[in-house]
Design a protein around this motif. Sequence first.
Motif, PDB file in Angstrom:
ATOM      1  N   GLU A  36       0.845  -1.205   0.000  1.00  0.00           N
ATOM      2  CA  GLU A  36       0.000   0.000   0.000  1.00  0.00           C
ATOM      3  C   GLU A  36       0.878   1.251   0.000  1.00  0.00           C
ATOM      4  OE1 GLU A  36      -0.035  -2.188   2.673  1.00  0.00           O
ATOM      5  OE2 GLU A  36      -1.581  -3.506   1.874  1.00  0.00           O
ATOM      6  N   LEU A  37       1.925   1.244   0.819  1.00  0.00           N
ATOM      7  CA  LEU A  37       2.847   2.380   0.866  1.00  0.00           C
ATOM      8  C   LEU A  37       3.554   2.576  -0.468  1.00  0.00           C
ATOM      9  CD1 LEU A  37       4.475   1.754   4.366  1.00  0.00           C
ATOM     10  CD2 LEU A  37       2.834   3.556   3.766  1.00  0.00           C
ATOM     11  N   ASN A  39       2.500   1.716  -3.409  1.00  0.00           N
ATOM     12  CA  ASN A  39       1.545   2.203  -4.408  1.00  0.00           C
ATOM     13  C   ASN A  39       1.189   3.673  -4.213  1.00  0.00           C
ATOM     14  OD1 ASN A  39       1.022   0.035  -6.230  1.00  0.00           O
ATOM     15  ND2 ASN A  39       0.066  -1.044  -4.538  1.00  0.00           N
ATOM     16  N   ASN A  40       1.493   4.239  -3.053  1.00  0.00           N
ATOM     17  CA  ASN A  40       1.261   5.662  -2.825  1.00  0.00           C
ATOM     18  C   ASN A  40       2.316   6.536  -3.491  1.00  0.00           C
ATOM     19  OD1 ASN A  40      -1.113   5.398  -1.343  1.00  0.00           O
ATOM     20  ND2 ASN A  40      -0.025   5.206   0.586  1.00  0.00           N
ATOM     21  N   LEU A  41       3.445   5.942  -3.904  1.00  0.00           N
ATOM     22  CA  LEU A  41       4.475   6.689  -4.623  1.00  0.00           C
ATOM     23  C   LEU A  41       3.979   6.948  -6.042  1.00  0.00           C
ATOM     24  CD1 LEU A  41       7.652   4.663  -3.571  1.00  0.00           C
ATOM     25  CD2 LEU A  41       6.930   6.889  -2.675  1.00  0.00           C
ATOM     26  N   GLU A  42       4.123   8.184  -6.512  1.00  0.00           N
ATOM     27  CA  GLU A  42       3.690   8.509  -7.869  1.00  0.00           C
ATOM     28  C   GLU A  42       4.537   7.745  -8.886  1.00  0.00           C
ATOM     29  OE1 GLU A  42       3.199  12.326 -10.822  1.00  0.00           O
ATOM     30  OE2 GLU A  42       3.365  12.663  -8.669  1.00  0.00           O
ATOM     31  N   GLU A  45       3.319   1.019  -9.424  1.00  0.00           N
ATOM     32  CA  GLU A  45       2.272   0.008  -9.266  1.00  0.00           C
ATOM     33  C   GLU A  45       2.969  -1.225  -8.721  1.00  0.00           C
ATOM     34  OE1 GLU A  45      -0.108  -3.081 -12.053  1.00  0.00           O
ATOM     35  OE2 GLU A  45      -0.150  -0.992 -12.709  1.00  0.00           O
ATOM     36  N   ALA A  82      10.342   1.845  -3.728  1.00  0.00           N
ATOM     37  CA  ALA A  82       9.180   0.982  -3.511  1.00  0.00           C
ATOM     38  C   ALA A  82       9.598  -0.327  -2.861  1.00  0.00           C
ATOM     39  CB  ALA A  82       8.463   0.728  -4.830  1.00  0.00           C
TER      40      ALA A  82
END
Length: 93
Positions: A36-37, A39-42, A45, A82
């Motif tokens: 989840e963390l 996936n929060n990075l621009e 995926e 990521a």
Amino acid sequence: RSTRKESSAASDVYKRQILHYIPSYQGSIKKISGFELANNLEGVEAAPLDKVRNVQCDGDRLGYILTVAETKSEARLLSSQALSLIDFEMDSI
């Protein structure tokens, strides 16, 4: 590797992508965290794979990280960031 992505403007925007597979390890997964963390990075995926079997070949993976950025070095940096957020807690067999 370059890919074409449609932009809101009339011209095409070229981006760089990195696909990083997370290798499997022998043992059973106790806990998965951090996707989840990540996936929060621009431009990131990331997902664990639904089914994991004992390590038998290169295709046995725990998950993947796909990053998209303007340059290859930016995509690699995103992939590293990521991956640092993701953790698999394993029990060895």
